[in-house]
Design a protein around this motif. Sequence first.
Motif, mmCIF file in Angstrom:
data_model
loop_
_atom_site.group_PDB
_atom_site.id
_atom_site.type_symbol
_atom_site.label_atom_id
_atom_site.label_comp_id
_atom_site.label_asym_id
_atom_site.label_seq_id
_atom_site.Cartn_x
_atom_site.Cartn_y
_atom_site.Cartn_z
ATOM 1 N N LYS A 1 0.809 -1.218 0.000
ATOM 2 C CA LYS A 1 0.000 0.000 0.000
ATOM 3 C C LYS A 1 0.841 1.266 0.000
ATOM 4 O O LYS A 1 0.295 2.358 -0.188
ATOM 5 C CB LYS A 1 -0.926 0.013 1.206
ATOM 6 N N SER A 2 2.119 1.131 0.181
ATOM 7 C CA SER A 2 2.987 2.311 0.271
ATOM 8 C C SER A 2 3.133 2.957 -1.106
ATOM 9 O O SER A 2 3.067 2.293 -2.150
ATOM 10 C CB SER A 2 4.349 1.922 0.818
ATOM 11 N N LEU A 3 3.335 4.271 -1.130
ATOM 12 C CA LEU A 3 3.501 5.021 -2.372
ATOM 13 C C LEU A 3 4.772 4.617 -3.099
ATOM 14 O O LEU A 3 4.817 4.637 -4.340
ATOM 15 C CB LEU A 3 3.508 6.520 -2.065
ATOM 16 N N GLU A 4 5.806 4.222 -2.352
ATOM 17 C CA GLU A 4 7.053 3.801 -2.984
ATOM 18 C C GLU A 4 6.841 2.528 -3.799
ATOM 19 O O GLU A 4 7.393 2.380 -4.895
ATOM 20 C CB GLU A 4 8.138 3.567 -1.921
ATOM 21 N N TYR A 5 6.039 1.608 -3.268
ATOM 22 C CA TYR A 5 5.761 0.371 -3.999
ATOM 23 C C TYR A 5 4.992 0.689 -5.287
ATOM 24 O O TYR A 5 5.271 0.136 -6.355
ATOM 25 C CB TYR A 5 4.949 -0.577 -3.126
ATOM 26 N N GLY A 6 4.041 1.594 -5.206
ATOM 27 C CA GLY A 6 3.294 1.985 -6.394
ATOM 28 C C GLY A 6 4.183 2.652 -7.426
ATOM 29 O O GLY A 6 4.006 2.445 -8.641
ATOM 30 N N ALA B 1 -1.792 6.271 -10.566
ATOM 31 C CA ALA B 1 -1.648 7.304 -11.590
ATOM 32 C C ALA B 1 -0.241 7.868 -11.475
ATOM 33 O O ALA B 1 0.162 8.341 -10.401
ATOM 34 C CB ALA B 1 -2.697 8.399 -11.423
ATOM 35 N N LYS B 2 0.520 7.822 -12.578
ATOM 36 C CA LYS B 2 1.922 8.255 -12.565
ATOM 37 C C LYS B 2 2.157 9.225 -13.704
ATOM 38 O O LYS B 2 1.634 9.060 -14.816
ATOM 39 C CB LYS B 2 2.857 7.059 -12.721
ATOM 40 N N MET C 1 4.279 9.911 -8.381
ATOM 41 C CA MET C 1 2.984 9.233 -8.345
ATOM 42 C C MET C 1 1.910 10.208 -7.895
ATOM 43 O O MET C 1 2.066 10.898 -6.882
ATOM 44 C CB MET C 1 3.028 8.041 -7.394
ATOM 45 N N LEU C 2 0.856 10.271 -8.674
ATOM 46 C CA LEU C 2 -0.271 11.109 -8.289
ATOM 47 C C LEU C 2 -1.246 10.364 -7.391
ATOM 48 O O LEU C 2 -1.952 10.985 -6.595
ATOM 49 C CB LEU C 2 -1.008 11.591 -9.546
ATOM 50 N N GLU C 3 -1.295 9.038 -7.539
ATOM 51 C CA GLU C 3 -2.242 8.250 -6.753
ATOM 52 C C GLU C 3 -1.764 6.805 -6.719
ATOM 53 O O GLU C 3 -1.246 6.264 -7.691
ATOM 54 C CB GLU C 3 -3.644 8.333 -7.374
ATOM 55 N N TRP C 4 -1.905 6.189 -5.576
ATOM 56 C CA TRP C 4 -1.661 4.744 -5.418
ATOM 57 C C TRP C 4 -2.465 4.294 -4.202
ATOM 58 O O TRP C 4 -2.224 4.711 -3.076
ATOM 59 C CB TRP C 4 -0.179 4.456 -5.222
#
Length: 802
Positions: A22-27, A357-358, A365-368
């Motif tokens: 769920k982390s933004l880095e993973y996304g 969204a990247k 990243m705009l959204e994850w």
Amino acid sequence: MKLNTGINSAFPSQMVSEEEKKSLEYGLLVGQAIEYEWFRGGRVNGSRWNTGYQNFHNLRLYARGEQNVQKYKDELSINGDLSYLNLDWKPVPIIPKFVDIVSNGISAKSYDIKAYAQDPFSSKKRSTYLDGVAKDMFAKDIIANAEKNTGLSFKQSSLPIKDLPRSKEELELHMQLSYKQGIEIAEEEAINNVLAFSKYDLVNKRVTEDIITIGIGALKTSFNKSEGVVVDYVDPANLVYSYTNDPNFEDIYYVGEIKSMTLAEIKKKFPYLTDDELKKMVRYPGRDGYIANPNYDNDLVQILFFEYKTFIDQVFKIKETENGLQKTLEKPDTFNPPKSDNFNRASRSIEVLFSGAKVMGVPQMLEWKLAENMTRPKSDLTKVMMNYAVCAPSLYQGRIESLVSRCTSFADMIQLTSLKLQQVIQRMVPDGVFVDVDGLAEVDLGNGTNYNPQEALNMYFQTGSIVGRSLTQDGDPNRGKVPIQELQSSSANGKIQSLINTYQYYLQMIRDVTGLNEARDGSMPDKDALVGLQKMAANASNVATRHILRSSLYLTLRACENISLRIADMLEFSLTNNALKSSIGKFSVGNLEDMKELHLYDFGIYLELEPEDEEKAMLEQNIQIALQSQGIDLEDAIDIRQIKNLKLANQMLKLKRKQKQKEDQANQKAMIAAQGEANAKTAEQAALNEVQKREAMAQTEIQIEQAKSQFEIQRMEQEAMIKKQLMAEEFNYQIQLAQTQAQVTKTKEAEIEDRKDKRTKIQATQQSEMISQRQNATSPTDFESAGNDNLGGFGLEQFEPQ
């Protein structure tokens, strides 16, 4: 679904905790991996995305008849010089014709969306209804009599007695054609409402054109609180997806699309972005490498919207209470306590979707986040369905083939042939005439005028006649005796005919590789061909493009399935709920709300496609045969024509024919019985009339006999009276006779008695004399008469019995 990402994969490992996923880095790692797969090599070397985009772009230009004409110019130019050519380089729109034929033919296919409730609750309800109808069907006579006598209803179904099926086959057809649960009707209305709101007819037409043109079509089903469920068109040229060999893309683990958006649109969609983050998007020059459209707007930013399918572990702590019950608590996937007697650990893996969204070319990243309102089939809640539906019917090892791609080389040859035709036509000159001036000088018209060339040409063009001399004025042969002769300018006609044949050859090649024959487009029907053969040829052409129709229907079906699974989400929010109520009615929404509350309903969605023209023609032929033979009624034919399912329509036709035969037989028996009854009544009436006649005759005879009897009685009475008088007289006579006889008898008896007395006296006297003789011993006495005993003729015969 790809689970293990090795060292050669750009994707992050999926064997991590839910929190890390769920982390933004993973996304960001996932977004960068997708970007690396599709844009590796850059714009100059030709990335996977740019190559596909350019290929799709060229195919779409061919489908529009707007392909690049530079290669045709290179073919006809000499060292790039086109100064001697004055040609119309506009492409011949051959391919658009075939694209329109297939696209319009598929768009004209009508279908009905059907929802079939297949959950246990609905199945039980359906079975209960079926049992009730079957019981009423077999006992309808008894039920009708009971209702007639009591006035109460004893039916177990809602069908009237007259509408009950009459056989098992009719009951099966009734369940398939007429029976529909309210929840199913509401589901169908809701799906049709969502499709209408999304203008799905236009979306489907664009998707179908994509499948025909570039070989792949895609659409997306999404949900938002303001509009509810929405079906959107997705341009396959902007689509990214994981590698697959499945034409229906059901095994992909990520899919997304690249959208060009302005900063204002980005800010509206992601209002939490700061000004610094917006400036960061346009600061990196690398984003220009993702621009494939030459008419690019510099104010646009490329955003990659994608879905990523992975899995998470659902962990539960099962604890036993003091009462012996079990209590379940959900725990994070890192929960791994030591073994204990008080609780146990249970887990399962389920598929989930992450939406991201990247910004392309920028590590931003705009959204994850974990996707909201994920669609899961009720049959397996551990599975998750993508919001994107993609289909490429001719996919092979990542390569996509389309109907248009088969035709491009032949379209190029047709275009070159057309340009050659223009060249030949431009170089053609009209046929001329040769005028021998010397021959004209020898001709004297005889009217004082000179026969000059202008006068000769005027005469020739107006009348077609010319005047000449075979001899000169000196008498020598005139070599110009035919002063005007036609000139054949060139052999352009042969070249034109050869080019036309070449043009027709490549046009026929397009028909051959696509399967779109003349019967399909009606361009050149054979006047000698039978109508049936034309239909067979058109049917064969439809078979050649049926994979496109099936792909279009598959995407429609996927969209309907996603809508069906998302309807419960629409009912959770008042805005979308009220919109649904206003569109499909409160009653149907009430049924859908029951589905939301009970969580029992599971629908199978299928499309009931309208039959092909050939199939409908065959059915109509069967209907006409049945009508002509009076096998069915006109009302039955109308009902059968309304059934789109050809199999059910034929079953209904057979059932109606059997029922009509039974009805005709019953009517015939009834007619025979009625005729027999009428004959019996006639015979009975005739017999009754005969009886009445005989009774009348007998009555007359009786009256006659009575009259006769009366006359006879009167006669007998008269006779009896006469006889009585006679008998009285006879009686008197008899009395007198009897008295006389009695007197005679009395006299006779008296005389007899007297004679007896005399004899007795004689015997006594004789006895005394005999006794005296014995006593006296005297001589015998002679008792015979000595002649003195004659009685005067009186004999003993008078004493014989009378």
